[in-house]
Design a protein around this motif. Sequence first.
Motif, PDB file in Angstrom:
ATOM      1  N   ALA A  92       6.385  -0.911  -1.325  1.00  0.00           N
ATOM      2  CA  ALA A  92       6.104  -1.071   0.100  1.00  0.00           C
ATOM      3  C   ALA A  92       6.142  -2.540   0.499  1.00  0.00           C
ATOM      4  O   ALA A  92       6.244  -3.426  -0.357  1.00  0.00           O
ATOM      5  CB  ALA A  92       4.749  -0.460   0.428  1.00  0.00           C
ATOM      6  N   LEU A 119       4.916   3.607  -5.879  1.00  0.00           N
ATOM      7  CA  LEU A 119       5.299   3.545  -4.469  1.00  0.00           C
ATOM      8  C   LEU A 119       4.685   2.324  -3.794  1.00  0.00           C
ATOM      9  O   LEU A 119       5.319   1.658  -2.978  1.00  0.00           O
ATOM     10  CB  LEU A 119       4.870   4.820  -3.739  1.00  0.00           C
ATOM     11  CG  LEU A 119       5.676   6.080  -4.051  1.00  0.00           C
ATOM     12  CD1 LEU A 119       5.037   7.286  -3.375  1.00  0.00           C
ATOM     13  CD2 LEU A 119       7.127   5.935  -3.620  1.00  0.00           C
ATOM     14  N   TYR A 144      -7.475  -1.912   8.862  1.00  0.00           N
ATOM     15  CA  TYR A 144      -6.128  -2.486   8.920  1.00  0.00           C
ATOM     16  C   TYR A 144      -5.832  -3.063  10.303  1.00  0.00           C
ATOM     17  O   TYR A 144      -5.383  -4.204  10.442  1.00  0.00           O
ATOM     18  CB  TYR A 144      -5.121  -1.388   8.554  1.00  0.00           C
ATOM     19  CG  TYR A 144      -3.660  -1.779   8.607  1.00  0.00           C
ATOM     20  CD1 TYR A 144      -3.115  -2.641   7.663  1.00  0.00           C
ATOM     21  CD2 TYR A 144      -2.818  -1.264   9.599  1.00  0.00           C
ATOM     22  CE1 TYR A 144      -1.766  -2.986   7.690  1.00  0.00           C
ATOM     23  CE2 TYR A 144      -1.470  -1.598   9.645  1.00  0.00           C
ATOM     24  CZ  TYR A 144      -0.948  -2.455   8.689  1.00  0.00           C
ATOM     25  OH  TYR A 144       0.380  -2.788   8.732  1.00  0.00           O
ATOM     26  N   ALA A 200      -3.532  18.643  -3.406  1.00  0.00           N
ATOM     27  CA  ALA A 200      -4.472  19.761  -3.307  1.00  0.00           C
ATOM     28  C   ALA A 200      -4.602  20.459  -4.661  1.00  0.00           C
ATOM     29  O   ALA A 200      -5.446  21.323  -4.843  1.00  0.00           O
ATOM     30  CB  ALA A 200      -3.999  20.749  -2.254  1.00  0.00           C
ATOM     31  N   LEU A 230      -3.651   9.410   6.259  1.00  0.00           N
ATOM     32  CA  LEU A 230      -4.154   8.043   6.174  1.00  0.00           C
ATOM     33  C   LEU A 230      -5.173   7.824   7.290  1.00  0.00           C
ATOM     34  O   LEU A 230      -5.069   8.445   8.343  1.00  0.00           O
ATOM     35  CB  LEU A 230      -2.995   7.075   6.418  1.00  0.00           C
ATOM     36  CG  LEU A 230      -2.183   6.587   5.227  1.00  0.00           C
ATOM     37  CD1 LEU A 230      -0.924   5.899   5.730  1.00  0.00           C
ATOM     38  CD2 LEU A 230      -3.004   5.627   4.386  1.00  0.00           C
ATOM     39  N   MET A 247       0.812  -1.222   0.000  1.00  0.00           N
ATOM     40  CA  MET A 247       0.000   0.000   0.000  1.00  0.00           C
ATOM     41  C   MET A 247       0.846   1.274   0.000  1.00  0.00           C
ATOM     42  O   MET A 247       1.885   1.327   0.653  1.00  0.00           O
ATOM     43  CB  MET A 247      -0.889  -0.022   1.256  1.00  0.00           C
ATOM     44  CG  MET A 247      -1.947   1.055   1.350  1.00  0.00           C
ATOM     45  SD  MET A 247      -1.360   2.610   2.055  1.00  0.00           S
ATOM     46  CE  MET A 247      -1.065   2.091   3.750  1.00  0.00           C
ATOM     47  N   ALA A 248       0.381   2.266  -0.717  1.00  0.00           N
ATOM     48  CA  ALA A 248       0.954   3.615  -0.622  1.00  0.00           C
ATOM     49  C   ALA A 248      -0.182   4.624  -0.567  1.00  0.00           C
ATOM     50  O   ALA A 248      -1.323   4.316  -0.908  1.00  0.00           O
ATOM     51  CB  ALA A 248       1.869   3.904  -1.793  1.00  0.00           C
ATOM     52  N   PHE A 249       0.159   5.829  -0.135  1.00  0.00           N
ATOM     53  CA  PHE A 249      -0.846   6.882   0.014  1.00  0.00           C
ATOM     54  C   PHE A 249      -0.279   8.181  -0.531  1.00  0.00           C
ATOM     55  O   PHE A 249       0.871   8.504  -0.261  1.00  0.00           O
ATOM     56  CB  PHE A 249      -1.171   7.031   1.505  1.00  0.00           C
ATOM     57  CG  PHE A 249      -2.211   8.073   1.803  1.00  0.00           C
ATOM     58  CD1 PHE A 249      -3.543   7.834   1.525  1.00  0.00           C
ATOM     59  CD2 PHE A 249      -1.866   9.290   2.371  1.00  0.00           C
ATOM     60  CE1 PHE A 249      -4.517   8.791   1.813  1.00  0.00           C
ATOM     61  CE2 PHE A 249      -2.828  10.255   2.667  1.00  0.00           C
ATOM     62  CZ  PHE A 249      -4.159   9.991   2.381  1.00  0.00           C
ATOM     63  N   VAL A 250      -1.051   8.861  -1.321  1.00  0.00           N
ATOM     64  CA  VAL A 250      -0.613  10.193  -1.756  1.00  0.00           C
ATOM     65  C   VAL A 250      -1.749  11.183  -1.520  1.00  0.00           C
ATOM     66  O   VAL A 250      -2.922  10.819  -1.540  1.00  0.00           O
ATOM     67  CB  VAL A 250      -0.183  10.249  -3.247  1.00  0.00           C
ATOM     68  CG1 VAL A 250       0.933   9.271  -3.537  1.00  0.00           C
ATOM     69  CG2 VAL A 250      -1.347  10.013  -4.178  1.00  0.00           C
ATOM     70  N   ASP A 251      -1.391  12.433  -1.256  1.00  0.00           N
ATOM     71  CA  ASP A 251      -2.429  13.448  -1.153  1.00  0.00           C
ATOM     72  C   ASP A 251      -2.086  14.639  -2.037  1.00  0.00           C
ATOM     73  O   ASP A 251      -0.914  14.944  -2.255  1.00  0.00           O
ATOM     74  CB  ASP A 251      -2.666  13.863   0.309  1.00  0.00           C
ATOM     75  CG  ASP A 251      -1.522  14.638   0.913  1.00  0.00           C
ATOM     76  OD1 ASP A 251      -1.503  15.873   0.776  1.00  0.00           O
ATOM     77  OD2 ASP A 251      -0.632  14.010   1.528  1.00  0.00           O
ATOM     78  N   HIS A 261      -3.418  -5.436   4.742  1.00  0.00           N
ATOM     79  CA  HIS A 261      -3.774  -4.303   3.887  1.00  0.00           C
ATOM     80  C   HIS A 261      -5.007  -4.609   3.051  1.00  0.00           C
ATOM     81  O   HIS A 261      -5.293  -5.757   2.744  1.00  0.00           O
ATOM     82  CB  HIS A 261      -2.620  -3.988   2.932  1.00  0.00           C
ATOM     83  CG  HIS A 261      -1.578  -3.100   3.543  1.00  0.00           C
ATOM     84  ND1 HIS A 261      -1.887  -2.009   4.295  1.00  0.00           N
ATOM     85  CD2 HIS A 261      -0.218  -3.160   3.490  1.00  0.00           C
ATOM     86  CE1 HIS A 261      -0.764  -1.414   4.687  1.00  0.00           C
ATOM     87  NE2 HIS A 261       0.265  -2.099   4.229  1.00  0.00           N
ATOM     88  N   LYS A 299      -4.818  -1.424  17.289  1.00  0.00           N
ATOM     89  CA  LYS A 299      -3.525  -1.724  16.669  1.00  0.00           C
ATOM     90  C   LYS A 299      -2.395  -1.595  17.683  1.00  0.00           C
ATOM     91  O   LYS A 299      -1.504  -2.451  17.743  1.00  0.00           O
ATOM     92  CB  LYS A 299      -3.275  -0.789  15.477  1.00  0.00           C
ATOM     93  CG  LYS A 299      -2.098  -1.262  14.630  1.00  0.00           C
ATOM     94  CD  LYS A 299      -1.788  -0.306  13.495  1.00  0.00           C
ATOM     95  CE  LYS A 299      -0.445   0.339  13.753  1.00  0.00           C
ATOM     96  NZ  LYS A 299      -0.122   1.382  12.787  1.00  0.00           N
ATOM     97  N   TYR A 344      -7.972  15.245   4.472  1.00  0.00           N
ATOM     98  CA  TYR A 344      -7.750  14.413   3.277  1.00  0.00           C
ATOM     99  C   TYR A 344      -6.298  13.989   3.162  1.00  0.00           C
ATOM    100  O   TYR A 344      -5.968  13.022   2.513  1.00  0.00           O
ATOM    101  CB  TYR A 344      -8.181  15.165   2.015  1.00  0.00           C
ATOM    102  CG  TYR A 344      -7.350  16.404   1.745  1.00  0.00           C
ATOM    103  CD1 TYR A 344      -7.806  17.666   2.109  1.00  0.00           C
ATOM    104  CD2 TYR A 344      -6.099  16.312   1.135  1.00  0.00           C
ATOM    105  CE1 TYR A 344      -7.042  18.802   1.883  1.00  0.00           C
ATOM    106  CE2 TYR A 344      -5.322  17.447   0.908  1.00  0.00           C
ATOM    107  CZ  TYR A 344      -5.801  18.683   1.280  1.00  0.00           C
ATOM    108  OH  TYR A 344      -5.047  19.798   1.059  1.00  0.00           O
ATOM    109  N   GLY A 345      -5.411  14.745   3.816  1.00  0.00           N
ATOM    110  CA  GLY A 345      -3.977  14.501   3.682  1.00  0.00           C
ATOM    111  C   GLY A 345      -3.426  13.450   4.625  1.00  0.00           C
ATOM    112  O   GLY A 345      -2.220  13.239   4.665  1.00  0.00           O
TER     113      GLY A 345
END
Lengths: 445, 503
Positions: free
Chosen positions: A89, A85, A317, A68, A338, A62-66, A95, A252, A335-336
Amino acid sequence: MKPKKMAARMLDRLVGHGATEAEVFLGQGSRLRIEVRQQKLEYLKQESFQGMGLRVYAGQRMAFVDIADFSEETLELMAKKAVELARMAGSDPAHGLPEKEGKVTGQEVVDQNISSISLEEKLARLMKTERLAMEHDPIITLSNGASYSDVFREVTIANTHGLSHSYKETRFSISVSVVATKNGHKKDGWDNCSRRSYRSLRKAHQMARRAGEMGVSLVGGEPVPSGEVPVVFDARAGRGLIGGLVRAVNGKEVHLGNSFLTGKLGHPIASELVTIVDDGTLGQGVGSAPVDGEGVATRRKVVVEKGVLKAFLYDTYGARKAGAVSTGNGMRGSYGSLPGIGATNFYMVEGDRSAKKLIKDLGQGLYVQETIGFGVNTTAGSYSAGVFGSWIEDGKLTKPVAQVTIAGDLLDILTSIDAVGDDLEFDGRIACPSFRVAKMTVAGT
Amino acid sequence: MRRREFLKKSARGTGVIMVSPLLLSALGTGEGLCLETGASPLLDLGREDLDKLLGIALARGGDFADIYVERRLRRHIVMEENRIASIHLGIDRGVGVRVIAGDATGYAYSEDLSLKKLQEAAGTASAVARSGGKTTPVSVSRGTVSDLIPARIPLESVAEDERLQVIGRANDAARSYDGRIRQVTVTYLEEVKEIAMANSEGVWVEDRQPLIYFIVNALATGGGARHRGRRRISAHSGFELFDGDRPEEVGKGAAREAVTMLAAIEAPAGQMPVITSSGWGGVLFHEAVGHGLEADGIQRGTSFYVGKVGQKVGSELVTLVDDATVPGLRGSFNVDDEGTVSQRKVLIEKGILRGYMYDKLTARQLGASSTGSGRRQSFKHYPLVRMTNTFVLAGQAKPEEVFAATKKGLYAAEFVGGVVDTTSGSFTFTVREAYLIENGRMTSPVKGVTLIGSGPEVLRTIDMVADDLDYAPGTCGKGQWVPVTCGEPTLRIGKITVGGTKT
């Protein structure tokens, strides 16, 4: 473009680049903040924001991007980069997107009046709150200021499993802090309030009284000798301790062994008087929403029931790691970020004693009105904080206290709660009534 | 605007306010992502556009206006349970417009960078000015700044895999330190912040601030105890921060603390001498003194230090500086977030208060000059007076002499952080790793504990200062978060309340 359509297009784009699963979280809205001090406008800030967070999977990676910036170039670049990305990982079977979510019972909590209340009206209310607080007592001579903010936000969550949710929300907050001065000593008294509708904000004169009384009662506090005494937390000061437990019941962290509550599920961890609930469906709660940050329906969970630890909080998760199911606690700050496990409306259920009675029963003790410092250590299961409060002698508040700490083992503290007040009030995500701990160590002179 | 056009325009010297388009090349690490994808520069504004925006901002009679342009590329990578749990990449980009009218500040920002939206933002910010009337003509001209942020290995030249390797090495070092280490979490944070500022005083400058923050948390369990040790390093730096065996050092440091503290006994409760460690011990001065010397509290009359310049406010062993010019430190910069060149400020000299820290607003209000202390979390925030790298200068004693002179007390080695109540002057700092001192020697580790005192009082009771100045990275919250450094040599507080449980 409508948010749902924009989200759907983004999902197509991500799949086109090779994502095996993907999720789009879109947040957009506006925010107003006004600050006044000494009856003068000090800051006026108006924001409009928009952005999206993309959670992208390549199998079990998994990857995360934000982003604007919604220009075509940036969307394309970031979508491509996100998939690359993800492939870099670590592989983790936990995931993935949430399972088909349960029935959505929570409602969106939005005040439709938000756009019709004028700036002048808001400013006048704020000025009045500060003025009344400063007029509360002659020893209040200064103000740290008062602030007002409101937020309107529209959230859209969609994923490649066909989930698609959208809701609106509003939040209004007001706070005031005034300074009492006595014999060269200063101490502020404050009040704050956070609500879903403008109308339900605490009235100016009520906020002023709470802030004024606090400053007047705390100014000139001095340390008391070290020792073990009963400690009464008022409903505001108790939030620090109760809020500190959120991380301790984070499923977690519990799974990783980072919480002192690891291995304690089903066991008594507090006195029978203690019941703690996390409820994302609470009407008008500032932590309420129909779904959490990954689109899972929110719900009500009894975390501690009459002293027994009944549940941990999970996102998807964390739940998969621990072999549990999501409790609708996948929270996102914006939004930015996880999704991560957090509280919705996390509160201690009220008891049947009046707050005054908690003090009246005591020969000697410490009444805590404000804490300072980090407080709860969830790994070690300990508590240590600085205190502003009052000394109790023969059931009465006798003198202000400052520069002392209270400390103890958290299980001992929770287990020795011997009275719970009836003054629960929601001024944010974390709430509790007044409560009394039979014995804590006070460190002073 | 395409890159080629940017180059042409720059070469002509008309100047655009922008963050280098090279930033987006940082996304490409040989996977075929490069500038030719059409990555746009931050903002395509010429001098006339800036002048015009500032004019709109001041159209209702404000006294001062500025424009803050920012682009930030963020990476956040987490390793947990021996695997890379998440890779997070983010881009922020926006423009903030501020108007000061008397004591009031108006602020608005836009993430939409079209000239129309920026004009709207300028108009919104101007609403704070109510006097109406005069428009001040503005003409900005480009300034240059020095470079205090050396980067030998630029972050945009680093392949993604190199980051993952560094993270893995720290993880392995922590895990192999001792069999009682149960969990290790490694957090790698990186950002490249590029900013440009123009204001109605005619200033127009740009800066580029790469920043790395690397944190290892290690959990040890044993004998019914549980402790999470932590080490963090941070610098405005290139990837050379990880030269040599730095990742291993950080990993081992976290593991050592976790394992050592399993043997911790109950902490004492009451007043006693406390020796604080070089580096992080400096959080004491940040909280107990530093916040009270930020000029907003002076202007409001709420700080303890109002009217005390020139007076003795602490032990003569204490010289406290706030220095944004130390190359590479986490709180350093070339220009602050209002375009003022970074400075070194002596706040307290041998116990005598020498001055406060100012941003442009408080400098205007108090008839002083900005000390380059105007900082903001991002373009979404207006500037506030903030600290940068705040530390006590080295003294004469040797650290071992400080211990030898202490019969009974506490040694505070590692800290969670500090908090101050600026109105009353009370502050706490929370210690994660501490030891008893008995007869001049460190003995048993004791459990984490809160220390509490009055800033002004504690400052007077400092009675020994060693010669081993060191720095430690932190993040300071004051409604907004900014990166800072604390620092001090090993020193002794004569008397402070230790909030333990053993009376």
